[in-house]
Design a protein around this motif. Structure first.
Motif, short mmCIF file in Angstrom:
data_model
loop_
_atom_site.label_atom_id
_atom_site.label_comp_id
_atom_site.label_asym_id
_atom_site.label_seq_id
_atom_site.Cartn_x
_atom_site.Cartn_y
_atom_site.Cartn_z
N ASP A 287 -0.91 24.54 -0.92
CA ASP A 287 -0.50 24.38 0.47
C ASP A 287 -0.11 22.95 0.81
O ASP A 287 0.51 22.71 1.85
N ILE A 288 -0.50 21.99 -0.03
CA ILE A 288 -0.41 20.57 0.31
C ILE A 288 0.51 19.85 -0.67
O ILE A 288 0.37 20.00 -1.89
N GLN A 289 1.42 19.05 -0.14
CA GLN A 289 2.26 18.17 -0.95
C GLN A 289 1.91 16.73 -0.58
O GLN A 289 2.20 16.27 0.53
N LEU A 290 1.25 16.02 -1.49
CA LEU A 290 0.75 14.68 -1.23
C LEU A 290 1.20 13.75 -2.35
O LEU A 290 0.96 14.03 -3.53
N ALA A 291 1.84 12.63 -1.97
CA ALA A 291 2.33 11.69 -2.98
C ALA A 291 2.41 10.28 -2.40
O ALA A 291 2.83 10.10 -1.25
N PRO A 292 1.99 9.26 -3.16
CA PRO A 292 2.14 7.88 -2.70
C PRO A 292 3.60 7.44 -2.73
O PRO A 292 4.35 7.81 -3.64
N LEU A 293 4.00 6.66 -1.73
CA LEU A 293 5.37 6.15 -1.65
C LEU A 293 5.47 4.66 -1.91
O LEU A 293 6.50 4.18 -2.36
N ALA A 294 4.41 3.91 -1.59
CA ALA A 294 4.43 2.46 -1.76
C ALA A 294 3.02 1.98 -2.01
O ALA A 294 2.04 2.59 -1.57
N THR A 295 2.90 0.86 -2.73
CA THR A 295 1.59 0.32 -3.06
C THR A 295 1.48 -1.13 -2.59
O THR A 295 2.49 -1.80 -2.32
N THR A 296 0.24 -1.60 -2.52
CA THR A 296 -0.06 -2.98 -2.17
C THR A 296 -0.96 -3.55 -3.25
O THR A 296 -1.94 -2.91 -3.66
N ASP A 297 -0.65 -4.75 -3.73
CA ASP A 297 -1.48 -5.41 -4.74
C ASP A 297 -2.64 -6.13 -4.06
O ASP A 297 -2.42 -7.02 -3.21
N ILE A 298 -3.86 -5.71 -4.40
CA ILE A 298 -5.06 -6.28 -3.80
C ILE A 298 -6.09 -6.51 -4.89
O ILE A 298 -6.47 -5.57 -5.61
N ASP A 299 -6.53 -7.74 -5.04
CA ASP A 299 -7.65 -8.05 -5.94
C ASP A 299 -7.40 -7.51 -7.35
O ASP A 299 -8.29 -6.95 -7.99
N GLY A 300 -6.17 -7.62 -7.82
CA GLY A 300 -5.82 -7.16 -9.15
C GLY A 300 -5.62 -5.66 -9.28
O GLY A 300 -5.47 -5.15 -10.38
N ARG A 301 -5.59 -4.96 -8.16
CA ARG A 301 -5.40 -3.51 -8.15
C ARG A 301 -4.13 -3.16 -7.40
O ARG A 301 -3.74 -3.86 -6.48
N ARG A 302 -3.54 -2.04 -7.77
CA ARG A 302 -2.36 -1.55 -7.06
C ARG A 302 -2.80 -0.33 -6.23
O ARG A 302 -3.10 0.73 -6.77
N ILE A 303 -2.83 -0.51 -4.90
CA ILE A 303 -3.41 0.48 -4.00
C ILE A 303 -2.29 1.19 -3.22
O ILE A 303 -1.47 0.52 -2.58
#
Length: 354
Positions: A287-303
């Motif tokens: 029922d759900i379509q969920l996908a990331p579109l953009a990320t932010t680099d924080i503390d060595g992580r891509r969020i």
């Protein structure tokens, strides 16, 4: 969901083990064996106000509040308040210093340009932290979420308070709407292997009061959301983290959904659609379509801080994005938590395991 026991590693530290435990495969050890503790099984009959209080016998539990707030000038703010209870060993709670419960509090305030978070922890049994069902109160030190005197019912009229070195908030929360049982009548599955929690929410709170950041106080108001969960092993060993949304739609509905990520790249995706009257419909992966579109680099992580979310059966096609992409909770176990906005509403997003 709110699989919120991020504090498991801290708990192991507080247990003062002579030998460091072996690393857990699942996020924060939440997939570790809990056979000696009470188990979550389908068919529980929820009882209120008793279930607002702590659940002796279960390993982990939390009281969690978020609020999406705005001042008279249209500035956006987010507030988070969470109290966690963890039993270090199975069996009945013991009195006073024999109590083996650890309590942990998280509080945060987020604006478009600033994000501040604080953490407190306490040993159980001595009054520094705890929760009770009637009159309802959950607290750690001077942070509290409690029913106001004279309230018609336990969660109808609440006061929420917390603060840290650079922030504080004091909010009045009211709701006359029914509680929402998540999942299958409050039995909320987290994996295909059967891990689960007991889970209910109050997504219809309206909040008003003050938020202070860096010494400046704002008068604010907006929707708020309470989540209550308890379990003993909410994750499978192969699950590495989660993405959790609670959304208030301008048209009157509410939406909770989460995706628990796994080592093989697949995920367990589910949610609850809540109509204007509080009636619920469980949403499944298809029922759900969920996908990331953009990320932010924080503390060595891509969020991921901007998402595409579609639920075709509900004619929902939105793009939730972070009010402040840098809303990183740099606490004992770090995670991302902050308010989101989209065309047609506001909400909160929590992401762990990145």
């Amino acid at each position: 969901m709110k699989i919120k026991a991020l504090w498991w590693a801290l708990v192991l530290l507080l247990a003062a083990c002579d030998k460091a435990p072996a690393p857990e495969e699942s996020f924060a050890g939440l997939g570790s064996d809990a056979a000696d503790f009470a188990q979550v099984i389908p068919g529980k009959a929820f009882t209120f106000p008793e279930d607002h209080g702590p659940h002796d016998g279960f390993r982990i539990e939390w009281w969690y509040v978020t609020a999406n707030l705005k001042d008279a000038q249209g500035n956006l703010f987010g507030v988070q308040w969470t109290l966690f209870r963890n039993a270090l060993k199975a069996g009945p709670t013991q009195p006073a210093w024999h109590d083996s419960t650890i309590w942990l509090g998280h509080a945060a305030v987020t604006s478009a340009t600033r994000h501040y978070a604080a953490e407190r922890y306490a040993r159980g049994g001595v009054g520094q932290a705890g929760a009770q069902a009637l009159p309802f109160s959950a607290w750690i030190d001077d942070w509290s979420f409690a029913t106001r005197p004279g309230a018609a019912s336990a969660l109808a009229d609440m006061q929420l308070k917390a603060g840290g070195p650079q922030f504080a908030y004091d909010l009045h929360l009211i709701s006359s709407r029914p509680l929402v049982l998540q999942g299958d009548s409050g039995y909320s599955r987290k994996s295909d292997q059967g891990q689960a929690s007991y889970y209910y929410s109050q997504p219809f709170f309206t909040a008003a009061g003050s938020v202070s950041i860096d010494g400046k106080t704002y008068q604010v108001s907006g929707p708020a959301w309470l989540d209550r969960e308890w379990s003993s092993q909410p994750l499978a060993a192969s699950q590495t983290g989660w993405d959790w949304f609670s959304l208030h739609l301008d048209r009157g509905e509410q939406l909770m959904l989460f995706r628990v990520r796994q080592k093989d790249g697949a995920g367990y995706l589910t949610g609850t659609w809540i109509d204007q009257q509080g009636h619920t419909e469980t949403l499944h992966n298809a029922d759900i379509q969920l996908a990331p579109l953009a990320t932010t680099d924080i503390d060595g992580r891509r969020i991921p801080t901007r998402w595409s979310l579609k639920i075709p059966s509900k004619h929902l096609d939105i793009t939730p994005q972070a009010v402040n992409p840098k809303a990183w909770m740099n606490l004992s176990i770090p995670y991302w938590e902050g308010p989101v906005q989209f065309d047609g509403g506001v909400g909160y997003l929590e992401m762990t395991g990145y």
